[in-house]
Design a protein around this motif. Sequence first.
Motif, short mmCIF file in Angstrom:
data_model
loop_
_atom_site.label_atom_id
_atom_site.label_comp_id
_atom_site.label_asym_id
_atom_site.label_seq_id
_atom_site.Cartn_x
_atom_site.Cartn_y
_atom_site.Cartn_z
N THR A 98 28.07 26.69 152.34
CA THR A 98 29.03 25.77 151.72
C THR A 98 29.59 24.75 152.69
O THR A 98 30.16 23.76 152.27
CB THR A 98 30.21 26.55 151.11
OG1 THR A 98 30.83 27.33 152.12
CG2 THR A 98 29.75 27.46 149.96
N SER A 99 29.43 24.97 153.98
CA SER A 99 29.94 24.02 154.96
C SER A 99 29.09 22.76 154.95
O SER A 99 27.87 22.82 154.89
CB SER A 99 29.91 24.61 156.38
OG SER A 99 30.76 25.71 156.46
N GLY B 58 34.54 22.76 154.36
CA GLY B 58 34.06 24.00 154.96
C GLY B 58 34.11 23.97 156.47
O GLY B 58 33.31 24.62 157.14
N GLY C 79 24.96 31.30 150.25
CA GLY C 79 26.38 30.99 150.37
C GLY C 79 26.68 29.89 151.38
O GLY C 79 27.73 29.90 152.01
N ALA D 220 20.54 27.05 149.47
CA ALA D 220 21.92 27.00 149.98
C ALA D 220 22.82 27.91 149.16
O ALA D 220 23.63 28.67 149.72
CB ALA D 220 22.43 25.55 149.95
N GLN D 221 22.71 27.87 147.84
CA GLN D 221 23.54 28.72 146.98
C GLN D 221 23.23 30.20 147.20
O GLN D 221 24.15 31.02 147.27
CB GLN D 221 23.35 28.35 145.51
CG GLN D 221 23.98 27.02 145.16
CD GLN D 221 23.63 26.55 143.76
OE1 GLN D 221 22.69 27.04 143.13
NE2 GLN D 221 24.38 25.56 143.27
N ASP E 129 37.95 21.74 151.93
CA ASP E 129 36.96 21.06 151.08
C ASP E 129 35.61 20.89 151.78
O ASP E 129 34.57 20.95 151.13
CB ASP E 129 37.48 19.68 150.65
CG ASP E 129 38.66 19.75 149.70
OD1 ASP E 129 39.02 20.86 149.24
OD2 ASP E 129 39.24 18.68 149.44
N ARG F 169 19.00 23.16 147.17
CA ARG F 169 20.31 23.59 146.61
C ARG F 169 20.28 25.08 146.29
O ARG F 169 21.24 25.79 146.55
CB ARG F 169 20.65 22.79 145.36
CG ARG F 169 21.19 21.43 145.65
CD ARG F 169 21.69 20.75 144.39
NE ARG F 169 22.20 19.44 144.74
CZ ARG F 169 22.07 18.37 144.00
NH1 ARG F 169 21.47 18.43 142.84
NH2 ARG F 169 22.56 17.22 144.41
#
Length: 153
Positions: free
Chosen positions: A148-149, A65, A146, A142-143, A63, A139
Amino acid sequence: MPAKPTLAKLDAHLGYWLRMASNAVSQGFARKVEREGVTVAEWVLLRALYDLEGIAPSQLAQDLGLTRGAVSKLADRLLEKSLIERRANPDDKRAQTLALSVAGRRLVPRLAALADQNDAEFFDALPSDQRRTLTEILRRIAQAHGLTSVPID
């Protein structure tokens, strides 16, 4: 002698300003939570556990990362501080879950208030619409990459 190439100044890069702000925000928050006896990484784990009655360390790692080893190290430190507990998994007695202790459950709202205070100290200089825009931009970055951590450093 070959001509010296023209280089952009350090502060001409967006990354320069992002890093300057990020360092200040991160270091300010780290100082605040350290006064409460935890690190930022420990805060991340505590906050994740706050909404749960118990979770397998492997699921928590996924969850957040993080590696299982990182979660294990953080859990060991928080166990030593009596802020979390290891419990037998009700579905599989061989497995364990992590959950907040009573002391951990009391501490998390104080740490969350420090996170809110830290955000206010750094970002109240922006009107709310600019804060929302900045959040959305970060955001998207970040997306797009990738990412995600959960940041713990």
